[in-house]
Design a protein around this motif. Structure first.
Motif, PDB file in Angstrom:
ATOM      1  N   THR A  39       0.845  -1.192   0.000  1.00 44.00           N
ATOM      2  CA  THR A  39       0.000   0.000   0.000  1.00 44.00           C
ATOM      3  C   THR A  39       0.880   1.241   0.000  1.00 44.00           C
ATOM      4  O   THR A  39       1.852   1.318   0.744  1.00 44.00           O
ATOM      5  N   LEU A  40       0.529   2.207  -0.830  1.00 43.93           N
ATOM      6  CA  LEU A  40       1.225   3.486  -0.862  1.00 43.93           C
ATOM      7  C   LEU A  40       0.269   4.553  -0.338  1.00 43.93           C
ATOM      8  O   LEU A  40      -0.810   4.755  -0.895  1.00 43.93           O
ATOM      9  N   PHE A  41       0.658   5.200   0.762  1.00 42.65           N
ATOM     10  CA  PHE A  41      -0.101   6.319   1.315  1.00 42.65           C
ATOM     11  C   PHE A  41       0.583   7.611   0.882  1.00 42.65           C
ATOM     12  O   PHE A  41       1.732   7.856   1.261  1.00 42.65           O
ATOM     13  N   LEU A  42      -0.101   8.432   0.113  1.00 42.65           N
ATOM     14  CA  LEU A  42       0.440   9.701  -0.362  1.00 42.65           C
ATOM     15  C   LEU A  42      -0.329  10.848   0.265  1.00 42.65           C
ATOM     16  O   LEU A  42      -1.527  11.005   0.025  1.00 42.65           O
ATOM     17  N   ALA A  43       0.355  11.659   1.095  1.00 43.42           N
ATOM     18  CA  ALA A  43      -0.260  12.833   1.710  1.00 43.42           C
ATOM     19  C   ALA A  43       0.171  14.069   0.935  1.00 43.42           C
ATOM     20  O   ALA A  43       1.364  14.398   0.905  1.00 43.42           O
ATOM     21  N   THR A  44      -0.774  14.760   0.323  1.00 40.28           N
ATOM     22  CA  THR A  44      -0.447  15.853  -0.584  1.00 40.28           C
ATOM     23  C   THR A  44      -1.625  16.791  -0.731  1.00 40.28           C
ATOM     24  O   THR A  44      -2.760  16.453  -0.355  1.00 40.28           O
ATOM     25  N   GLY A  45      -1.363  17.965  -1.301  1.00 40.52           N
ATOM     26  CA  GLY A  45      -2.422  18.869  -1.716  1.00 40.52           C
ATOM     27  C   GLY A  45      -2.608  18.831  -3.213  1.00 40.52           C
ATOM     28  O   GLY A  45      -3.434  19.546  -3.766  1.00 40.52           O
ATOM     29  N   LEU A  46      -1.815  17.988  -3.882  1.00 38.84           N
ATOM     30  CA  LEU A  46      -1.819  17.800  -5.331  1.00 38.84           C
ATOM     31  C   LEU A  46      -1.539  19.114  -6.074  1.00 38.84           C
ATOM     32  O   LEU A  46      -2.107  19.383  -7.120  1.00 38.84           O
ATOM     33  N   ASP A  47      -0.634  19.918  -5.520  1.00 36.65           N
ATOM     34  CA  ASP A  47      -0.200  21.140  -6.199  1.00 36.65           C
ATOM     35  C   ASP A  47       0.880  20.775  -7.215  1.00 36.65           C
ATOM     36  O   ASP A  47       1.760  19.960  -6.931  1.00 36.65           O
ATOM     37  N   VAL A  48       0.843  21.384  -8.378  1.00 35.10           N
ATOM     38  CA  VAL A  48       1.834  21.151  -9.443  1.00 35.10           C
ATOM     39  C   VAL A  48       2.067  19.645  -9.619  1.00 35.10           C
ATOM     40  O   VAL A  48       3.163  19.138  -9.377  1.00 35.10           O
ATOM     41  N   PRO A  49       1.052  18.898 -10.027  1.00 37.72           N
ATOM     42  CA  PRO A  49       1.227  17.443 -10.155  1.00 37.72           C
ATOM     43  C   PRO A  49       2.180  17.040 -11.268  1.00 37.72           C
ATOM     44  O   PRO A  49       2.780  15.965 -11.196  1.00 37.72           O
ATOM     45  N   GLY A  50       2.310  17.858 -12.312  1.00 34.11           N
ATOM     46  CA  GLY A  50       3.187  17.511 -13.428  1.00 34.11           C
ATOM     47  C   GLY A  50       2.410  16.880 -14.567  1.00 34.11           C
ATOM     48  O   GLY A  50       1.331  16.310 -14.385  1.00 34.11           O
ATOM     49  N   THR A  51       2.987  16.947 -15.756  1.00 32.75           N
ATOM     50  CA  THR A  51       2.290  16.469 -16.950  1.00 32.75           C
ATOM     51  C   THR A  51       2.170  14.950 -17.003  1.00 32.75           C
ATOM     52  O   THR A  51       1.273  14.418 -17.662  1.00 32.75           O
ATOM     53  N   ASP A  52       3.061  14.234 -16.330  1.00 28.49           N
ATOM     54  CA  ASP A  52       3.050  12.770 -16.379  1.00 28.49           C
ATOM     55  C   ASP A  52       2.436  12.148 -15.130  1.00 28.49           C
ATOM     56  O   ASP A  52       2.577  10.938 -14.905  1.00 28.49           O
ATOM     57  N   PHE A  53       1.766  12.957 -14.294  1.00 22.62           N
ATOM     58  CA  PHE A  53       1.257  12.422 -13.031  1.00 22.62           C
ATOM     59  C   PHE A  53       0.235  11.315 -13.251  1.00 22.62           C
ATOM     60  O   PHE A  53       0.283  10.272 -12.579  1.00 22.62           O
ATOM     61  N   ASP A  54      -0.699  11.512 -14.170  1.00 25.32           N
ATOM     62  CA  ASP A  54      -1.743  10.509 -14.377  1.00 25.32           C
ATOM     63  C   ASP A  54      -1.150   9.171 -14.812  1.00 25.32           C
ATOM     64  O   ASP A  54      -1.544   8.106 -14.298  1.00 25.32           O
ATOM     65  N   GLY A  55      -0.204   9.204 -15.746  1.00 20.36           N
ATOM     66  CA  GLY A  55       0.417   7.964 -16.199  1.00 20.36           C
ATOM     67  C   GLY A  55       1.179   7.276 -15.088  1.00 20.36           C
ATOM     68  O   GLY A  55       1.134   6.049 -14.951  1.00 20.36           O
ATOM     69  N   LEU A  56       1.885   8.061 -14.265  1.00 22.01           N
ATOM     70  CA  LEU A  56       2.630   7.483 -13.153  1.00 22.01           C
ATOM     71  C   LEU A  56       1.692   6.868 -12.128  1.00 22.01           C
ATOM     72  O   LEU A  56       1.940   5.777 -11.607  1.00 22.01           O
ATOM     73  N   ALA A  57       0.589   7.568 -11.839  1.00 23.50           N
ATOM     74  CA  ALA A  57      -0.377   7.046 -10.867  1.00 23.50           C
ATOM     75  C   ALA A  57      -0.989   5.731 -11.348  1.00 23.50           C
ATOM     76  O   ALA A  57      -1.178   4.793 -10.562  1.00 23.50           O
ATOM     77  N   LEU A  58      -1.288   5.636 -12.620  1.00 22.79           N
ATOM     78  CA  LEU A  58      -1.839   4.388 -13.162  1.00 22.79           C
ATOM     79  C   LEU A  58      -0.829   3.253 -13.067  1.00 22.79           C
ATOM     80  O   LEU A  58      -1.189   2.111 -12.754  1.00 22.79           O
ATOM     81  N   ALA A  59       0.445   3.557 -13.325  1.00 15.65           N
ATOM     82  CA  ALA A  59       1.485   2.529 -13.216  1.00 15.65           C
ATOM     83  C   ALA A  59       1.647   2.076 -11.767  1.00 15.65           C
ATOM     84  O   ALA A  59       1.792   0.874 -11.498  1.00 15.65           O
ATOM     85  N   LEU A  60       1.603   3.017 -10.823  1.00 15.02           N
ATOM     86  CA  LEU A  60       1.695   2.662  -9.410  1.00 15.02           C
ATOM     87  C   LEU A  60       0.488   1.839  -8.978  1.00 15.02           C
ATOM     88  O   LEU A  60       0.617   0.906  -8.176  1.00 15.02           O
ATOM     89  N   ARG A  61      -0.676   2.171  -9.518  1.00 19.83           N
ATOM     90  CA  ARG A  61      -1.895   1.446  -9.144  1.00 19.83           C
ATOM     91  C   ARG A  61      -1.837  -0.006  -9.579  1.00 19.83           C
ATOM     92  O   ARG A  61      -2.399  -0.886  -8.915  1.00 19.83           O
ATOM     93  N   ARG A  62      -1.165  -0.286 -10.675  1.00 14.31           N
ATOM     94  CA  ARG A  62      -1.024  -1.681 -11.107  1.00 14.31           C
ATOM     95  C   ARG A  62      -0.094  -2.454 -10.185  1.00 14.31           C
ATOM     96  O   ARG A  62      -0.145  -3.686 -10.154  1.00 14.31           O
ATOM     97  N   ARG A  63       0.732  -1.755  -9.452  1.00 14.48           N
ATOM     98  CA  ARG A  63       1.711  -2.406  -8.577  1.00 14.48           C
ATOM     99  C   ARG A  63       1.221  -2.521  -7.131  1.00 14.48           C
ATOM    100  O   ARG A  63       1.511  -3.493  -6.440  1.00 14.48           O
ATOM    101  N   ALA A  64       0.478  -1.513  -6.671  1.00 12.86           N
ATOM    102  CA  ALA A  64       0.112  -1.466  -5.260  1.00 12.86           C
ATOM    103  C   ALA A  64      -1.216  -0.750  -5.075  1.00 12.86           C
ATOM    104  O   ALA A  64      -1.714  -0.074  -5.980  1.00 12.86           O
ATOM    105  N   ARG A  65      -1.781  -0.901  -3.904  1.00 13.84           N
ATOM    106  CA  ARG A  65      -2.962  -0.134  -3.509  1.00 13.84           C
ATOM    107  C   ARG A  65      -2.504   1.296  -3.207  1.00 13.84           C
ATOM    108  O   ARG A  65      -1.501   1.503  -2.520  1.00 13.84           O
TER     109      ARG A  65
END
Length: 312
Positions: free
Chosen positions: A201-227
């Motif tokens: 499980t990955l717990f990410l504490a953030t305000g999601l400021d300046v997520p970056g252009t590749d954030f969605d792709g990275l999040a999807l890749a992380l989701r395939r690996r972990a909760r």
């Protein structure tokens, strides 16, 4: 556990390792339900030795890793040190990711958003540890990300508390020196894909400021690996700003502009609206827990257990 002592008038601005460690009291009655408290079949908790027999992954060596777990074949083949990570097949491992970038260093009530992020992550970590799991830390601030390898029980949480306090103090010091640029979150979050164990499980504490252009792709890749559980930290000003005109700096200003913009809030705008950040994270498959930066600790703990909670 190292101690960074905050002055009395800096409550809510600095992160105190000892205060974080004492947050265990607030989650004693609500441990994680995905694993039995013993971490194994049966009703008695015996002493667990070693790191398990199941090889979870082979990844590049990071500071804090045990050199006894070096993988000789991969190291020789790549020319860079690599380590094997193990787990008991019944064990739960979580990686806490703290967003301490300058955008998190503000707040209008009780504490900074960055301090609230540290508090919420510590509460989440205590829940995992009390359920028999292990917890690691990746702190993203100014400078190199700080990493604490996953450990169990009080020893592991003491290391997490110390790591959060040190990383936050470094970011505050550098921000005070004028280093206020926010690196895109996707770039800093990339090492998490190597550090979180598969099935963990990955717990990410953030305000999601300046997520970056590749954030969605990275999040999807992380989701395939972990909760993924995103702890979305919100200040009271974000939820219900008072009427008025507010200047702010925008990182997405068109070329040639200074980036200074104005937000105008009328009486009709003060109603709470659906948070687009939450909708975006849920579309990416992340579980979202909304935590108010000024919430009391018991209410913050409830927010991690439930889907949402109002401020106290």
């Amino acid at each position: 556990m190292s101690r960074i002592v905050p002055p009395a008038d800096h409550a809510g601005i600095t992160v105190d390792a000892d205060a974080l460690f004492r947050l265990r009291h607030y989650v004693r009655h609500i441990p994680e339900q995905r694993l039995a408290p013993t971490g194994r079949p049966g009703g008695f908790a015996g002493k667990r030795r070693g790191n398990g027999l199941e090889i979870v992954d082979v990844r590049p060596f990071s500071e804090g890793d045990d050199s006894r777990h070096l993988d000789a074949a991969t190291t020789a083949r790549t020319g860079r040190p690599h380590v094997r990570t193990f787990r008991d097949e019944r064990e739960k491992t979580a990686l806490l990711v703290a967003d301490f970038r300058p955008a998190m260093l503000w707040g209008t009530r009780r504490r900074l958003r960055s301090v609230a992020a540290a508090d919420a992550l510590m509460l989440a970590g205590w829940r995992v540890v009390q359920a028999g799991g292990r917890v690691g830390l990746l702190a993203l601030g100014l400078g190199e990300p700080a990493y604490v390898a996953p450990q169990a029980r009080e020893k592991g949480m003491a290391a997490i508390a110390g790591g959060l306090a040190r990383a936050h103090a470094i970011t505050l010091e550098r921000a005070a020196a004028g280093h206020l640029d926010d690196a895109p979150l996707d770039r800093l979050l990339e090492p998490a894909g190597r550090l979180v164990p598969r099935g963990g499980t990955l717990f990410l504490a953030t305000g999601l400021d300046v997520p970056g252009t590749d954030f969605d792709g990275l999040a999807l890749a992380l989701r395939r690996r972990a909760r993924i559980v995103t702890i979305l930290v919100r200040d009271a000003f974000e939820e219900a700003p008072p009427r008025g005109a507010y200047p702010f700096l925008s990182g997405d200003a068109p070329a040639g502009l200074t980036g200074l913009r104005w937000a105008f809030v009328s009486g009709a705008d003060t109603a709470v609206r659906p948070d687009p950040r939450r909708e975006r994270l849920e579309r990416l498959g992340a579980e979202v827990r909304i935590v108010a930066a000024d919430a009391e600790y018991d209410r913050m703990a409830e927010a991690l257990e439930r889907d949402d909670v109002d401020r106290s």
